[in-house]
Design a protein around this motif. Structure first.
Motif, PDB file in Angstrom:
ATOM      1  N   ILE A 181       0.792  -1.343  -0.067  1.00 11.76           N
ATOM      2  CA  ILE A 181      -0.084  -0.074  -0.005  1.00 11.76           C
ATOM      3  C   ILE A 181       0.871   1.225   0.084  1.00 11.76           C
ATOM      4  N   GLY A 182       0.616   2.147  -0.944  1.00 13.71           N
ATOM      5  CA  GLY A 182       1.565   3.405  -0.573  1.00 13.71           C
ATOM      6  C   GLY A 182       0.872   4.442  -1.767  1.00 13.71           C
ATOM      7  N   ARG A 183       1.360   5.633  -1.993  1.00 15.18           N
ATOM      8  CA  ARG A 183       1.152   6.746  -2.743  1.00 15.18           C
ATOM      9  C   ARG A 183       1.984   6.487  -3.960  1.00 15.18           C
ATOM     10  N   GLY A 184       1.176   6.471  -5.321  1.00 16.17           N
ATOM     11  CA  GLY A 184       1.728   6.118  -6.382  1.00 16.17           C
ATOM     12  C   GLY A 184       1.891   4.862  -6.846  1.00 16.17           C
ATOM     13  N   HIS A 185       2.083   4.632  -7.953  1.00 18.07           N
ATOM     14  CA  HIS A 185       2.191   3.059  -8.511  1.00 18.07           C
ATOM     15  C   HIS A 185       3.638   2.446  -8.118  1.00 18.07           C
ATOM     16  N   SER A 186       4.475   3.229  -7.952  1.00 20.99           N
ATOM     17  CA  SER A 186       5.982   2.569  -7.585  1.00 20.99           C
ATOM     18  C   SER A 186       6.871   3.613  -6.947  1.00 20.99           C
ATOM     19  N   THR A 187       7.857   2.949  -6.299  1.00 23.81           N
ATOM     20  CA  THR A 187       8.815   3.909  -5.960  1.00 23.81           C
ATOM     21  C   THR A 187       9.907   3.305  -5.620  1.00 23.81           C
ATOM     22  N   GLN A 188      11.164   3.821  -5.526  1.00 25.46           N
ATOM     23  CA  GLN A 188      12.489   3.185  -5.107  1.00 25.46           C
ATOM     24  C   GLN A 188      12.801   3.382  -3.704  1.00 25.46           C
ATOM     25  N   THR A 189      13.006   1.941  -3.160  1.00 27.79           N
ATOM     26  CA  THR A 189      13.361   2.028  -1.533  1.00 27.79           C
ATOM     27  C   THR A 189      14.723   2.196  -1.511  1.00 27.79           C
ATOM     28  N   ASP A 198       0.437  -2.141  -4.817  1.00 29.15           N
ATOM     29  CA  ASP A 198      -1.016  -3.070  -5.197  1.00 29.15           C
ATOM     30  C   ASP A 198      -1.971  -2.249  -5.039  1.00 29.15           C
ATOM     31  N   ILE A 199      -1.956  -1.673  -3.772  1.00 30.96           N
ATOM     32  CA  ILE A 199      -3.201  -0.699  -3.516  1.00 30.96           C
ATOM     33  C   ILE A 199      -2.568   0.850  -3.559  1.00 30.96           C
ATOM     34  N   VAL A 200      -3.244   1.400  -4.702  1.00 28.98           N
ATOM     35  CA  VAL A 200      -2.547   2.838  -4.925  1.00 28.98           C
ATOM     36  C   VAL A 200      -3.456   3.827  -4.407  1.00 28.98           C
ATOM     37  N   LEU A 201      -2.821   5.001  -3.899  1.00 32.39           N
ATOM     38  CA  LEU A 201      -3.402   6.228  -3.536  1.00 32.39           C
ATOM     39  C   LEU A 201      -2.813   7.060  -4.656  1.00 32.39           C
ATOM     40  N   LEU A 202      -3.679   8.098  -5.324  1.00 31.92           N
ATOM     41  CA  LEU A 202      -3.329   8.827  -6.245  1.00 31.92           C
ATOM     42  C   LEU A 202      -2.614   9.718  -6.040  1.00 31.92           C
ATOM     43  N   ASN A 203      -1.534  10.194  -6.759  1.00 33.26           N
ATOM     44  CA  ASN A 203      -0.485  11.559  -6.622  1.00 33.26           C
ATOM     45  C   ASN A 203      -1.364  12.535  -7.171  1.00 33.26           C
ATOM     46  N   ASP A 204      -0.986  13.832  -6.884  1.00 31.28           N
ATOM     47  CA  ASP A 204      -1.670  14.952  -7.396  1.00 31.28           C
ATOM     48  C   ASP A 204      -1.660  15.274  -8.884  1.00 31.28           C
ATOM     49  N   ASP A 205      -0.490  14.576  -9.479  1.00 32.22           N
ATOM     50  CA  ASP A 205      -0.228  14.576 -10.826  1.00 32.22           C
ATOM     51  C   ASP A 205      -0.801  13.430 -11.483  1.00 32.22           C
ATOM     52  N   ASP A 206      -1.652  12.452 -10.937  1.00 31.50           N
ATOM     53  CA  ASP A 206      -1.959  11.110 -11.669  1.00 31.50           C
ATOM     54  C   ASP A 206      -3.172  11.376 -12.267  1.00 31.50           C
ATOM     55  N   PRO A 207      -3.286  10.852 -13.645  1.00 33.26           N
ATOM     56  CA  PRO A 207      -4.635  11.074 -14.087  1.00 33.26           C
ATOM     57  C   PRO A 207      -5.994  10.564 -13.199  1.00 33.26           C
TER      58      PRO A 207
END
Length: 292
Positions: A181-189, A198-207
């Motif tokens: 679960i996190g904001r955006g589809h992917s990120t680098q750890t 898998d559970i995506v919160l939308l960023n303010d620039d996401d469609p």
């Protein structure tokens, strides 16, 4: 005119005038309107369903240790119209509402089921299957507790507050046992590994981002939490990832239906989830966990 008639007229005796017969009044018979013999209203069917289940579970009054872990309500419907009435009675468009009402009424009758008990209903058009209990077109299936249930526990996450990419996410252990679960589809750890949520919160620039609905999304980390499934225990748990811990200036909480609350603030520790829990991310986003 005869002499006798003249004498009668002289003394004021006039022949009686014939009485004109009044026309006979037509007798009208008021016919009563036919009484509708349609299906009972959904509210009546709902009460019938609740009474049926409660009556069949009376052997478990004050016996929570032996209470069923799952109930499957079977309904035989002859027509599509009848099935539609039952769907309204079961609050089919409001998942979990009938189960919650059943829990409340069972408690009023001193019947307590396990926290993660499963409820399902199935419609049949021809005949009911072999059921534990039957009454007319209703049947109730109760699994045998002496046989271990190894079937995967299905669940879902439903948005309460905040904006997720989907309003609801299904959790199916047959497909995956870990959900990030996190904001955006992917990120680098920090280790350099790319994490896919898998559970995506939308960023303010996401469609599709809505500034009003997603106003609190920014409080959620890109790598905030993970839900894992334990097949042996048939249990989902929530783990706070580095981005969702107090050490990162963030927080993750679980609000339980009984009013208690857990802070998921220990790295690597799984916090069991039960039906009706609300997961709070960053103090701004709420996600409902439901067993289905």
């Amino acid at each position: 005119m005869s002499l006798l008639d003249n004498v009668k007229n002289l003394f004021g005796f006039t022949p009686a005038q014939p009485v004109k017969a009044e026309p006979a009044l037509e007798q009208t018979t008021e016919t009563s309107k036919p009484v509708s013999k349609g299906l009972p209203p959904a509210g009546q069917q709902r009460d019938r369903l609740l009474r049926f289940v409660i009556d069949k579970l009376r052997p478990y009054q004050n016996e929570p240790e032996t209470a069923p872990t799952a109930l499957n309500l079977c309904i035989c419907c002859v027509t599509n119209e009848e099935e539609d009435v039952y769907k309204v009675a079961l609050w089919d468009s409001q998942p979990g509402k009938f189960r919650s009402e059943l829990v409340r009424q069972l408690a009023d009758n001193y019947i307590q089921l396990p926290a993660n008990w499963r409820f399902a209903y199935t419609f049949y058009s021809d005949a009911l299957p072999d059921c534990t209990y039957r009454d007319g077109n209703l049947g109730l299936l109760i699994p045998d507790r002496t046989r271990p249930d190894t079937s995967p526990l299905l669940a879902r996450l439903v948005t309460v507050k905040g904006q997720l990419e989907q309003d609801a996410y299904s959790l199916d252990p047959a497909q995956k046992t870990s959900y990030c679960i996190g904001r955006g589809h992917s990120t680098q750890t920090a280790s350099g590994r790319v994490r896919t949520n898998d559970i995506v919160l939308l960023n303010d620039d996401d469609p599709g981002f809505n500034a009003e609905r997603g106003a609190g999304n920014g409080a959620v980390s890109r790598a905030h939490a993970t839900i894992r499934y334990d097949a042996a225990r048939r249990q989902y748990s929530l783990l706070a990832d580095p981005g969702g811990l107090p050490a990162s200036g963030n927080k993750t909480k679980i609000f339980h239906p009984d009013g208690t609350m857990d802070r998921a603030d220990i790295p690597g520790m799984g916090y069991p989830l039960q039906h009706g829990d609300q997961i709070e991310l960053g103090g701004e986003v709420l996600i409902l966990f439901e067993v289905i």
